[in-house]
Design an enzyme around this catalytic site. Structure first.
Site, short mmCIF file in Angstrom:
data_model
loop_
_atom_site.label_atom_id
_atom_site.label_comp_id
_atom_site.label_asym_id
_atom_site.label_seq_id
_atom_site.Cartn_x
_atom_site.Cartn_y
_atom_site.Cartn_z
N ILE A 19 0.86 -1.19 0.00
CA ILE A 19 0.00 0.00 0.00
C ILE A 19 0.89 1.23 0.00
O ILE A 19 1.57 1.52 0.99
CB ILE A 19 -0.95 0.03 1.21
CG1 ILE A 19 -1.82 -1.24 1.24
CG2 ILE A 19 -1.83 1.28 1.16
CD1 ILE A 19 -2.80 -1.32 2.41
N GLY A 20 0.92 1.92 -1.16
CA GLY A 20 1.72 3.13 -1.28
C GLY A 20 0.84 4.35 -1.14
O GLY A 20 -0.39 4.23 -1.02
N ASN A 21 1.45 5.52 -1.22
CA ASN A 21 0.66 6.75 -1.07
C ASN A 21 -0.12 7.12 -2.32
O ASN A 21 -0.96 8.01 -2.27
CB ASN A 21 1.58 7.90 -0.63
CG ASN A 21 1.93 7.80 0.84
OD1 ASN A 21 1.12 8.10 1.69
ND2 ASN A 21 3.12 7.32 1.15
N ILE A 121 8.28 0.71 5.86
CA ILE A 121 8.37 -0.74 5.65
C ILE A 121 8.63 -1.03 4.17
O ILE A 121 9.32 -1.99 3.82
CB ILE A 121 7.09 -1.44 6.16
CG1 ILE A 121 7.21 -2.97 6.12
CG2 ILE A 121 5.85 -1.02 5.37
CD1 ILE A 121 8.01 -3.58 7.23
N ASP A 122 8.15 -0.15 3.30
CA ASP A 122 8.37 -0.33 1.85
C ASP A 122 9.84 -0.18 1.52
O ASP A 122 10.40 -0.96 0.74
CB ASP A 122 7.53 0.67 1.04
CG ASP A 122 7.87 2.12 1.36
OD1 ASP A 122 8.33 2.41 2.48
OD2 ASP A 122 7.67 2.97 0.47
N ASP A 142 13.60 4.43 -5.20
CA ASP A 142 12.18 4.17 -5.43
C ASP A 142 11.51 5.43 -5.96
O ASP A 142 11.30 6.39 -5.22
CB ASP A 142 11.51 3.72 -4.11
CG ASP A 142 10.05 3.32 -4.33
OD1 ASP A 142 9.46 2.71 -3.43
OD2 ASP A 142 9.50 3.65 -5.41
N1 LIG Z 1 -1.60 4.62 -13.25
C1 LIG Z 1 -0.90 5.39 -12.40
N2 LIG Z 1 -1.49 5.95 -11.34
C2 LIG Z 1 -0.77 6.72 -10.47
N3 LIG Z 1 0.55 7.01 -10.60
C3 LIG Z 1 1.16 6.48 -11.68
C4 LIG Z 1 0.48 5.64 -12.60
N4 LIG Z 1 1.38 5.27 -13.55
C5 LIG Z 1 2.54 5.82 -13.23
N5 LIG Z 1 2.41 6.59 -12.13
C6 LIG Z 1 3.49 7.37 -11.54
O1 LIG Z 1 3.94 6.64 -10.40
C7 LIG Z 1 4.17 7.52 -9.33
C8 LIG Z 1 3.65 6.79 -8.13
O2 LIG Z 1 4.53 5.68 -7.98
P1 LIG Z 1 4.03 4.34 -7.32
O3 LIG Z 1 5.23 3.54 -7.06
O4 LIG Z 1 2.93 3.75 -8.09
O5 LIG Z 1 3.38 4.96 -6.01
P2 LIG Z 1 3.31 4.46 -4.53
O6 LIG Z 1 4.04 5.54 -3.81
O7 LIG Z 1 1.84 4.45 -4.26
O8 LIG Z 1 3.96 3.12 -4.43
C9 LIG Z 1 3.42 8.81 -9.60
O9 LIG Z 1 4.33 9.88 -9.40
C10 LIG Z 1 3.04 8.74 -11.07
O10 LIG Z 1 3.76 9.67 -11.82
C1 LIG Z 2 8.86 7.85 2.18
C2 LIG Z 2 7.58 7.06 1.94
C3 LIG Z 2 6.36 7.96 2.11
C4 LIG Z 2 7.59 6.50 0.52
O1 LIG Z 2 6.37 5.87 0.28
P1 LIG Z 2 5.70 5.82 -1.20
O2 LIG Z 2 6.26 6.94 -1.99
O3 LIG Z 2 6.09 4.51 -1.75
O4 LIG Z 2 4.24 5.90 -0.98
C5 LIG Z 2 7.50 5.87 2.92
O5 LIG Z 2 8.67 5.11 2.78
C6 LIG Z 2 7.37 6.30 4.37
O6 LIG Z 2 6.28 6.61 4.82
N1 LIG Z 2 8.52 6.31 5.12
C7 LIG Z 2 8.52 6.63 6.54
C8 LIG Z 2 9.64 7.56 6.91
C9 LIG Z 2 11.04 7.01 6.64
O7 LIG Z 2 11.19 6.10 5.80
O8 LIG Z 2 12.01 7.50 7.29
K LIG Z 3 6.51 2.92 -3.71
#
Ligand SMILES: Nc1ncnc2c1ncn2[C@@H]1O[C@H](COP(=O)(O)OP(=O)(O)O)[C@@H](O)[C@H]1O
Ligand SMILES: CC(C)(COP(=O)(O)O)[C@@H](O)C(=O)NCCC(=O)O
Ligand SMILES: [K+]
Length: 276
Positions: A19-21, A121-122, A142
């Site tokens: 679950i990402g942001n 955690i990611d 990432d």
């Molecule tokens: N279908 C999509 N929906 C949202 N973001 C996307 C998509 N395809 C590519 N992206 C790009 O991916 C980035 C988000 O990375 P992602 O790894 O999916 O997010 P998360 O932080 O949720 O893991 C955004 O900045 C956007 O530019």
């Molecule tokens: C920096 C992040 C928001 C990245 O998450 P993502 O962009 O994948 O949604 C995530 O790794 C997070 O919430 N980290 C906590 C703070 C830290 O890593 O120090």
């Molecule tokens: K991510």
């Protein structure tokens, strides 16, 4: 498939959810092999409840187009599948609490040393997955909602990292936090903009992209200075966009990167399989 074999096949199935942001990232495993992945938007609570209801077949083998009918191309199985979650969005994690067979990954399960308690955690799982697959020392980049650098040395000890707004986030903040800048859409960016742009949209693209790429180059150089034998892997929704630009500007550096969207799933696989 003989029933005994089939049952073995079924009992080995499990789901990984990152679950990402911005989005949800799914992986279906059978034992230790990754069968399929998919990204979805956040799911409405009603859908999450439905998925936990064992009558709900996630769309495989049934006429009805299921939520994951392409993702779960397996014959109808006994649901709900075991679900392992790695989340950096507590509000989203909470929605899955009612799922009947859910395990939320925590930092203490990851054998990296020198982890600090608020580390994402990611980031930890991606680093563990990359290091265990390709070796340490390892730097993971990432390109997600946030762009992160996370590194560990040859002793699997966290060296540390950095966090900054991802590509999408930078354009959103320019578009939303200014009076007259437009909202630049990622899909509009088809090629490297001119560094010294002569219109607003390209000036925004230049500002975000060239500084991000310079920052990535700077971190990679600093990493290789510390660990000349260090490896570098890149994941995240913006990885292809960033990689294409890096290939144009810094071809040598780009060709040395390990491009792997599923780093977190490899990290989860190592940990889940070790506990099975
Ligand atoms: N279908 C999509 N929906 C949202 N973001 C996307 C998509 N395809 C590519 N992206 C790009 O991916 C980035 C988000 O990375 P992602 O790894 O999916 O997010 P998360 O932080 O949720 O893991 C955004 O900045 C956007 O530019
Ligand atoms: C920096 C992040 C928001 C990245 O998450 P993502 O962009 O994948 O949604 C995530 O790794 C997070 O919430 N980290 C906590 C703070 C830290 O890593 O120090
Ligand atoms: K991510």
């Amino acid at each position: 498939m003989k029933s005994q074999q089939y049952l073995k096949h079924i009992e080995n199935q499990w789901l990984a959810l990152e679950i990402g942001n911005s989005r949800l990232h799914w992986a279906l495993f059978v034992g230790e092999s990754l069968k399929s992945t998919c990204d979805t938007e956040y799911l409405p609570e009603s859908v999450i409840q439905q998925l936990g209801n064992s009558q709900t077949n996630w769309g495989v083998g049934s006429g009805k187009k299921g939520i994951f009918s392409t993702f779960l191309p397996l014959p109808p199985a006994s649901y709900p599948l075991p679900l392992f979650i790695a989340s950096v969005v507590p509000k989203q994690t909470a929605l899955w609490e009612s799922y009947p067979d859910v395990r939320v990954m925590t930092l203490d399960q990851i054998p990296l040393k020198n982890i600090y308690p608020t580390l994402g955690i990611d980031r930890a799982l991606a680093l563990w997955g990359a290091g265990m697959t390709w070796g340490f020392p390892m730097l993971v980049i990432d390109g997600g909602t946030a762009l992160t650098f996370t590194a560990a040395d040859a002793e699997q000890t966290l060296v540390g990292g950095a966090i900054l707004p991802g590509v999408g986030l930078q354009f959103v903040s320019l578009g939303q936090k200014t009076g007259q800048l437009p909202q630049v859409k990622m899909e509009e960016i088809t090629s490297l903009p001119p560094r010294f742009a002569l219109n607003t949209a390209e000036a925004m693209q230049s500002g975000v992209i060239y500084t991000l790429l310079a920052g990535i180059k700077d971190f990679i150089e600093a990493w290789l200075c510390l660990f000349p034998d260090g490896k570098i892997a890149i994941k995240g929704g913006d990885r292809i966009l960033l990689l294409n630009y890096l290939q144009t500007l810094y071809p040598e550096m780009a060709s040395s990167l390990i491009v792997e969207p599923n780093l977190i799933f490899w990290g989860m696989q190592k940990i889940v399989m070790a506990t099975k």
